[in-house]
Design a protein around this motif. Structure first.
Motif, PDB file in Angstrom:
ATOM      1  N   PHE A 136      -5.823  -3.284   2.642  1.00  0.00           N
ATOM      2  CA  PHE A 136      -6.176  -2.042   3.315  1.00  0.00           C
ATOM      3  C   PHE A 136      -7.252  -2.303   4.377  1.00  0.00           C
ATOM      4  N   LEU A 143       0.859  -1.191   0.000  1.00  0.00           N
ATOM      5  CA  LEU A 143       0.000   0.000   0.000  1.00  0.00           C
ATOM      6  C   LEU A 143       0.889   1.233   0.000  1.00  0.00           C
ATOM      7  N   GLY A 195      -2.085  -0.911  -5.288  1.00  0.00           N
ATOM      8  CA  GLY A 195      -1.685  -0.479  -3.955  1.00  0.00           C
ATOM      9  C   GLY A 195      -1.866   1.004  -3.691  1.00  0.00           C
ATOM     10  N   ILE A 249      -1.866   5.854   1.538  1.00  0.00           N
ATOM     11  CA  ILE A 249      -3.336   5.881   1.457  1.00  0.00           C
ATOM     12  C   ILE A 249      -3.890   6.946   2.404  1.00  0.00           C
ATOM     13  N   PHE A 263      -9.147   1.489  -5.842  1.00  0.00           N
ATOM     14  CA  PHE A 263      -7.740   1.138  -5.608  1.00  0.00           C
ATOM     15  C   PHE A 263      -7.145   0.536  -6.869  1.00  0.00           C
ATOM     16  N   GLY A 296      -4.890  -4.273  -3.542  1.00  0.00           N
ATOM     17  CA  GLY A 296      -4.597  -3.836  -2.182  1.00  0.00           C
ATOM     18  C   GLY A 296      -5.822  -3.494  -1.364  1.00  0.00           C
TER      19      GLY A 296
END
Lengths: 251, 281, 299
Positions: free
Chosen positions: A46, A20, A222, A23, A219, A42
């Motif tokens: 997440f 990730l 990532g 974010i 998403f 991802g």
């Protein structure tokens, strides 16, 4: 809007691989937030950072913050066990324990110290009612949970989460193993639950995201590409990649 | 030769080979029961021997074997299951745990007489327990330990991670998850493996020959530091060491020994069958 | 429950289990160490090569002579003999169970084989001694029925359940899609079994054979009772032999701690341990190729 949770500059690593990248995502209270994207993007990773289920996997690392009610859940003084009580989770495959329906629901309350039979009885009943399963199982509460159909098992798992009285519920593609009728029952349930809970749901089914969520985040590889109200994402996305995905050009 | 005929001959010879191997063995067991059966009387099972094994029963040997089996369980079961829980649920998977796993698998294949040698050297001589129930039980316990660890490890690994995740996600602690979900789920398989291992230990002779067993002690042991009679060794003794014991007495002892060991195995098989039925429901 | 208490409780459990695991592992390593520590003395005293390749074993003579070769040969002879019986029969029975036998018969036969696996070795030895050896004696017109041949026969029967159950697992692990593909091409069931199933399962069958041999070489009571126990190099399969296991069992009671004879028996233990270790190692290497077959049947 009130944010129940917010990820800030969140990076995540499996061993040496970064999964990730930076974010930043708010999760609004009493709303359904959908995470969409192609597989491997991802979104599930997440989701699992939000109740620290990734802690269970060895050699993982989190950088950045996830605030819940303005408190970072990765602070050293936060006990992941206490956190998971507040942030329940429903998995892709229905995973009832191989014990009775009643004991499945009572499992959470029992481990959190409720011994009173009357109270347990009430909790089991109210949780099953909230999960729209009570009428189907009330006559066989002491049968094995493995005898239920897939759709019933998934609602049982939701009831089991509700019995712990969480504030949030995370759902990781909860309908992917279900037939269409069970899926629509589940979606209806999700829409109802948001009155009392904050819900984050991962789905690969865009129609499903459109039907049940208030906010959608997309998403890819990532990274969080775009986040907005669901109707905006699906009608007027800002990013080209989002539009390509929504209109089915990849994934 | 036609292909159909070839098939008939091929499969036919497999059937012949199967029955050729199994029928003589069944005949021998039938013969054993035929000769030894009449020897098994209430007196034979509940009375001590006298006249240096030529008369009387095998009660002390039965008690000795039950005592050794109990000792084996006390030594091997908690250690074995605890070790497996630690290896599967707590320890990180690395080179060291792989090494331990290889060592355990190899120790499960070490001949029982080597354990007997070890037990004699360590418990009887070095620790000076003498030939005693406790030395025999420890030897058999150590012999069974790797078997129980492997069986319990396999059973724990077979518990789906879904259960662990679901429990942790509900806010259960690590130990709550293990004690309330993982262990109860794995327990039937663990017990099946453990009972098979213990049954094997109950029938072992070589490890107790020089750590514990006596040929002739008509009285029951007073303490765990006493020598005891034990059924497998008793059978060996009446067959080879003591002259002029009536043959039927040896056959009778063999039947009682088989009954005890197969009884233990039967328990394991019943648990396993019940578990299979439950899982397929 | 108090949060702090829960935390300490969890930690406590973890350390307790670590202690238990540590104890077990210590015990298991203790066996290795003890065996080698006590056995190393004899290698130093008579020389490792003299000990292994020495042709005479006379612990009671003055001075005593410790050459393990007769027992090593004895162990190998009866193990190979047992393998000649147990491996073809075992694989044949497994093929019958996996590919031919109707369901009911298969369940009955499997139950019988499981029962045979559970019978203690002293009982096999007893049967060999009382029932089998007189038959062998008369059949081949020998002076004694206690010899390498009888021991091989008994050991072969004892190793049979191991070979059968692991071979059957290996055959069942062959995907049904292979069977279907072969049958759909017009092969008979027999051709499918011989040309597709057997080759596909070969590493599992090899592992089954190795474990059967491992079971035979470590067996003590049965060989002690029926092999005749002479510490000489046999010239025919009808000569009596003494195996390593039988020698340890026969002489263990006469030794003094730390004495040369005591060390010599531990030296034999080291040799035996090394032989089974090599067999296990080969099996593990074979198994590494076929990961989906369970080792459970080794019990």
């Amino acid at each position: 809007m009130i944010n129940k949770m917010e990820a800030k500059h969140l990076d995540f690593y499996y061993k040496d691989t970064q999964a990730l990248f930076n974010i930043n995502l708010p999760v609004e209270k009493n709303a359904v937030t959908a995470l969409i994207g192609p597989s491997g993007c991802g979104k599930s990773t997440f989701l699992r950072t939000l109740n620290r289920m990734n802690d269970v996997i060895e050699k993982t690392k989190v950088v950045g913050e996830v605030l819940m009610d303005n408190k970072n859940i990765y602070d050293p003084d936060v006990d992941p066990v206490e956190l998971r009580k507040k942030v329940g989770m429903v998995f892709q495959q229905p995973n009832p324990f191989p014990i009775s329906i009643f004991d499945n629901i009572a499992y959470g309350p029992r481990i959190h110290g409720i011994k009173n039979k009357q109270k347990l009885q009430e909790l089991v009943e109210s949780s099953l009612k909230s999960a729209a399963l009570w009428d189907e199982v009330k006559d066989r509460l002491h049968d094995s949970a493995l005898g239920l159909s897939g759709g019933q098992q998934q609602r049982l798992v939701i009831a089991r989460v509700l019995a712990v009285e969480p504030e949030m519920i995370l759902m990781d593609e909860p309908a992917s193993a279900l037939d269409p009728i069970s899926t629509s029952k589940l979606e209806e349930l999700v829409r109802e639950l948001k009155n009392n809970y904050t819900i984050v749901i991962v789905t690969h089914n865009m129609q499903q995201a459109a039907r049940i969520s208030d906010y959608t985040s997309f998403f890819l590889n990532g990274k969080l590409i775009e986040y907005d109200q669901t109707n905006i994402i699906f009608t007027a996305p800002r990013e080209k990649q989002t539009e390509d995905y929504i209109t089915g050009r990849f994934g | 030769m036609s292909r159909k005929l070839k098939e008939k001959i091929g499969f036919g010879s497999l059937a012949v080979c199967t029955f050729l191997a199994i029928i003589p063995v069944l005949l021998i067991i039938a013969y054993l029961i035929y000769v030894g059966g009449p020897a098994i009387t209430w007196e034979f099972i509940t009375q001590p021997p006298h006249g240096f094994l030529k008369e009387g029963g095998i009660f002390p040997a039965i008690i000795g074997t039950l005592g050794l089996t109990t000792g084996t369980i006390i030594v091997a079961l908690p250690l074995g299951i605890g070790t497996a829980i630690y290896l599967v649920e707590y320890s990180k998977q690395n080179f060291f745990t792989t090494l331990i796993r290889i060592a355990i698998i190899n120790l499960a294949g070490v001949p029982s007489v080597v354990y007997g040698l070890f037990g004699l050297g360590l418990f009887v001589l070095m620790l000076n327990f003498g030939r005693s129930l406790v030395a025999g039980a420890l030897t058999l316990g150590f012999l069974t330990l790797p078997v129980i660890i492997s069986a319990a490890e396999e059973a724990l690994i077979a518990v789906p991670d879904d259960y662990r995740n679901a429990s942790l996600a509900l806010g259960a602690t690590h130990w709550q998850t293990i004690s309330r979900i993982v262990l109860p789920t794995a327990m039937p398989s663990i017990l099946t493996g453990a009972i098979l291992g213990i049954g094997r230990a109950a029938g072992e002779t070589a490890p107790i020959m020089f750590t514990c067993a006596a040929i002739y002690i008509p009285s029951l042991p007073n303490s765990i530091f006493d020598q005891v009679m034990a059924l497998p060794y008793h059978l060996y003794a009446v067959a080879t060491q003591v002259p002029n014991v009536p043959e039927s007495k040896a056959f009778g002892a063999a039947i009682v020994l088989i009954a005890i060991v197969c009884g233990l195995n039967l328990i394991a098989i019943i648990i396993r069958t019940k578990m299979r039925l439950k899982n397929t429901r | 429950m108090n949060k702090k208490f829960v935390k300490y409780y969890e930690k406590g459990i973890k350390y307790l289990l670590a202690l238990v695991a540590g104890t077990s592992i210590l015990i298991l390593f203790l066996i290795f160490i003890f065996l080698f520590k006590e056995g190393i003395g004899i290698f130093a005293k008579v020389g490792i090569l003299n000990f292994i390749f020495g042709m005479e074993w006379l612990p009671a003579s003055e001075p005593p002579i410790f050459g393990a070769m007769p027992m090593i040969v004895g162990s190998l002879v009866v193990t190979v003999g047992a393998g000649i019986i147990a491996i073809p029969f075992g694989i044949g029975i497994a093929m019958f169970l996996a590919e031919v036998a109707p369901r009911n018969l298969r369940e009955i036969l499997k139950a019988i084989i499981e029962l045979l696996a559970g019978i203690p070795s002293v009982v096999y030895g007893f049967i060999g001694l009382i029932v089998l050896s007189p038959i062998i004696k008369d059949l081949f017109n020998l002076s004694s029925g206690l010899n390498a041949f009888t021991a091989s026969l008994v050991l072969g029967i004892m190793a049979l359940p191991t070979v059968v159950s692991i071979s059957e697992d290996a055959l069942n692990a062959v995907p049904d899609s292979y069977r279907e593909a072969s049958l759909a091409l017009g092969a008979t069931k027999w051709e499918t079994t011989i040309r597709i199933i057997l080759p596909s399962a070969r590493s599992g069958l090899l592992a089954a054979s190795m474990l059967g041999l491992g079971r035979a070489i470590g067996e003590t009571m049965a060989v002690l009772m029926v092999a005749g126990n002479a510490t000489i190099i046999p010239h025919s399969v009808f000569d009596p032999v003494r195996t390593i296991t039988a020698d340890i069992a026969a002489e263990m009671g006469e030794t003094v701690q730390g004495g040369t004879h005591y060390q010599a028996l531990f030296g034999l233990g080291v040799i035996l341990f090394s032989m089974t270790f090599v067999i296990n190692l080969i099996t593990d290497l074979v198994f590494a190729k076929t990961s989906n077959i369970q080792r459970g049947a080794q019990l």
